[in-house]
Design an enzyme around this catalytic site. Structure first.
Site, mmCIF file in Angstrom:
data_model
loop_
_atom_site.group_PDB
_atom_site.id
_atom_site.type_symbol
_atom_site.label_atom_id
_atom_site.label_comp_id
_atom_site.label_asym_id
_atom_site.label_seq_id
_atom_site.Cartn_x
_atom_site.Cartn_y
_atom_site.Cartn_z
ATOM 1 C CG LEU A 83 -13.508 3.226 -18.702
ATOM 2 C CD1 LEU A 83 -12.167 2.262 -18.978
ATOM 3 C CD2 LEU A 83 -14.407 3.155 -19.896
ATOM 4 C CE LYS A 116 -9.145 2.932 -14.177
ATOM 5 N NZ LYS A 116 -8.227 4.405 -13.551
ATOM 6 C CB CYS A 430 17.048 -4.863 24.181
ATOM 7 S SG CYS A 430 17.486 -5.594 25.576
HETATM 8 ZN ZN LIG Z 1 15.621 -6.836 26.488
#
Ligand SMILES: [Zn+2]
Length: 753
Positions: A83, A116, A430
């Site tokens: 299609l 589809k 950290c």
């Molecule tokens: Zn830091």
């Protein structure tokens, strides 16, 4: 103008032919399928509007093929067409207008809409109800013979299972369908790959295709493929006028017909449904990449015929692409409020499912290394639903040698601390809670909409206030004074007045909102409400968690000798882990338990048989006290043990207690509002609400609570009633499974009146 269009058509043809070459010959595409479809669509539209621009070598004139070299071929009884695509409501309207022009005046169309499916097209031939051949689409004229492999797919009937007293299939029936993996089956295949130490499959469609084209059907049989049937290609003597009847007929025959198809009397009805389908696509059990829209009248479709290689009577509406390729310009290190490091991609801006994307997550450095992503690479970016865009991987075929590898950072770029990687974690952190970036992120979150919602305090303002040393923690916000802010650049009277007013307003937020803003790991709006409902005040919460922490420490002290037992026995090691985390591993399972001593003897036997220095009675006694102390926290429905433990640890931190005390001194609200009780008719009853009500769900919740009832989020055997509104979800099903009484909104109102 004409020249410009001709030049664009030439350019598109050249570009498309190059990508076809990369895809088919080199097997190394450098753009996504969606990007290819876009270019193709643009060329096709140009050629439809200006047929003189069409050339015999145009990619629009060639028929796609997925034929393999090493499988026998089957000729199709009629061309198996693909299609043309539409990408917008306007494309769909143009499609209908063009079709109407080809029909007699006054013609109208009604339509059938189908999802589809993103799979592999197959053509199945049944003779006297028996499956005789199965072929792939191939080049549309002939396909690969995959009969033996198709026979292994359970959703394909080997014999049409029509009922003796129902309609009968014609002596020869050729149907078209799609073979694919359901999402959860594909996930299972990948889990098995991982368990076998093999790489995961990335693309479900390619994997389905590979599975179906195996030369050994025993391999196909091991793959959990599904087939959906959606069309009749050819038959002996069967006449059906409408597409909708075709689906119905195939369903009656017992085929696994494509689900979720819908009938619509007009195209505008369909256009109205597009947003719903788009938001719905991720909830379907299979991948779809758009919708197929067919004119319902089969005779009209035949009359409209074919344009180029595409039938005019049907079209494929493609959803906005979720993937695109772009250039990775740089990698920026982000530090979150927990200290977590997230490598973030800076990208050449690219338009993706409706927005321009210029940043995307790279997840973590392990993954960057695994995928070998380099700065300067062309990368594939995905954006799906509400998820933050992320990089899927590099397009290695597009490299020119100038790309540079990405190495994980060793230091926090903000605070200079050495980054750490906790055992078993994939992320770097950290470790410094005073890290300026962590503080900034916490404050940014605290004031944001959805948290304390302090108007006029966006990230730039937060940053400016931190830089001027006016705030260092969340509590400082409530001590801000006009004079010191006015001294800053860019803060005029009006702006400062507004800011101070919204800070004043924020002092009166409900307790739950404050709790959800503090950044306690796992405590969002829902959990914060549970905590506020149970403890009613910050004071009570602090006292309770302090008491729990003290009893946890006392428990750990009493069993200390057991924690230093060295053992290689996995059962003993498991028992030791349990003892080391009593609040998570032991207390939750023994709330209200009787005969704790003998239960613990059994559970801890592997370690107690190694070291008997702590009598089990002592362990039981200490655990009993801990459990009793923690009971009010542990019995909150919807709050798991790990979350409970996070809460206890957060409040046990002296810094956090200081912070809360400082806020309280500034006048920040620390108590829950009293719920005005209007009645007792629902005392002690537990409710779950599902579906859409005549008023917001929170109002229904308030109504129940005002009459003494409780509302929880999930249905269990403890639920007394489920209040069901319109389009209820799975909760209503679960309720009837468990035999819980179902009420309408009116029933509920009748109960309280
Ligand atoms: Zn830091």
């Amino acid at each position: 103008m004409e020249d410009a269009l001709a030049a664009r058509a030439t350019e598109l043809r050249k570009e498309l032919n190059y990508h076809i070459y990369r895809y088919n010959v080199l097997n190394d595409p450098i753009i996504t399928d969606a990007e290819y479809d876009r270019l193709f669509h643009e060329l096709r539209e140009l050629e439809v509007e200006h047929p003189e621009l069409r050339t015999p070598d145009s990619p629009t004139q060639r028929v796609g093929s997925d034929l393999s070299d090493d499988l026998p071929k089957v000729a199709h009884p009629a061309p198996i067409l693909s299609l043309a695509n539409a990408f917008s409501p306007e494309d769909l309207q143009r499609w209908e207008e063009r079709n109407l022009k080809l029909m007699t005046a006054g013609t109208t169309f009604d339509y059938v809409l189908e999802p589809k499916l993103d799979g592999l097209s197959v053509v199945l031939t049944y003779v006297d109800s028996v499956l005789v051949t199965a072929a792939t689409r191939g080049n549309g004229e002939v396909g690969d013979d995959v009969t033996a492999n198709i026979r292994t797919i359970r959703t394909v009937p080997l014999r049409i299972p029509s009922h003796a007293d129902g309609p009968q299939p014609p002596s020869r029936l050729v149907v078209r369908g799609e073979v694919l993996f359901q999402k959860e089956d594909f996930e299972r295949v990948n889990e098995e790959q991982e368990a076998a130490g093999l790489p995961r499959y990335v693309n479900a469609r390619n994997t389905a295709s590979g599975s179906l084209k195996q030369k050994d059907s025993r391999i196909t049989a091991q793959r959990p493929l599904t087939a959906y049937i959606y069309d009749i290609v050819d038959s002996d003597g069967l006449v059906l006028d409408k597409e909708w009847d075709t689906l119905e007929f195939m369903r009656d025959m017992g085929f696994n017909v494509i689900p979720h198809s819908e009938y619509f009397p007009t195209l505008s009805d369909i256009i109205q449904q597009l947003p719903t389908w788009e938001s719905h696509r991720n909830q379907l059990p299979f991948e779809i990449d758009g919708l197929v829209i067919k004119i319902n009248d089969i005779a009209a479709r035949r009359e409209l015929g074919i344009s180029g290689k595409d039938p005019r009577g049907a079209t494929a509406y493609k959803f906005p692409a979720e993937e695109a390729t772009t250039t990775l310009l740089d990698v920026v290190v982000n530090i979150g409020r927990t200290g977590k490091v997230t490598p973030t991609a800076s990208l050449e801006p690219v338009f993706l499912s409706g927005v321009t994307v210029s940043n995307a997550s790279l997840h973590n450095y392990d993954l960057i290394q695994q995928l070998d992503i380099r700065v300067g690479d062309k990368v594939i970016v995905k954006r799906s639903g509400e998820v933050i865009p992320y990089v899927i991987g590099p397009v290695t075929g597009a490299r020119d040698g100038s790309e540079t590898p990405i190495l994980p950072p060793e230091l926090c770029p903000f605070s200079g601390d050495v980054l750490v990687r906790p055992e078993g974690a994939v992320d770097l952190f950290c470790p410094n809670p005073r890290c300026e970036e962590r503080v900034f992120r916490s404050l940014e979150f605290f004031v944001s909409r959805g948290a304390m919602d302090i108007d006029g305090m966006g990230p730039e303002t937060v940053k400016a206030l931190i830089d001027a040393n006016l705030i260092n923690d969340e509590a400082d916000i409530f001590y801000l004074e006009a004079d010191s802010i006015l001294a800053l650049e860019g803060f005029a009277d009006k702006k400062v007045d507004n800011l101070l007013q919204s800070i004043e307003n924020a002092k009166h937020r409900p307790l739950a909102q404050l709790l959800a803003s503090l950044g306690i790991d796992g405590v969002g709006g829902v959990v914060a409400n549970l905590l506020a409902d149970r403890f009613h005040s910050m004071q009570m919460l602090i006292e309770t968690t302090n008491a729990i922490k003290a009893q946890e420490n006392a428990f750990l002290e009493s069993i200390a000798p057991l924690l230093s037992v060295e053992t290689s026995d996995p059962d003993a090691a498991r028992a030791k882990t349990r003892l080391s985390k009593p609040l998570v591993e032991l207390a939750p399972r023994y709330v209200d338990a009787s005969d704790l001593g003998s239960k613990l003897s059994r559970l801890l036997k592997p370690i107690l048989s190694i070291d008997s220095s702590v009598p089990v009675e002592v362990i039981a006694e200490r655990l009993q006290i801990l459990t009793a102390t923690a009971k009010s926290l542990l019995t909150i429905e919807g709050l798991g043990p790990i979350l409970a433990s996070n809460v206890v640890n957060w409040f046990a931190d002296g810094y956090h207690q200081e912070l809360l005390a400082k806020m309280e001194r500034a006048g920040v609200n620390m108590v829950a509002e009293k719920v005005e009780k209007e009645g007792t008719s629902l005392d002690g009853l537990k409710f779950v609400i599902t579906g859409t009500m005549s008023v917001p769900r929170d109002d229904i919740k308030a109504l129940i609570e005002a009459h003494g009832g409780k509302v929880s989020g999930s249905v269990s055997k403890n639920t007394d009633y489920v209040v069901v509104g319109e389009s209820p979800g799975s909760k209503a099903d679960k309720a009837s499974q468990l035999g819980v009484t179902i009420l309408s909104e009116d029933d509920l109102r009748a109960m309280v009146n």
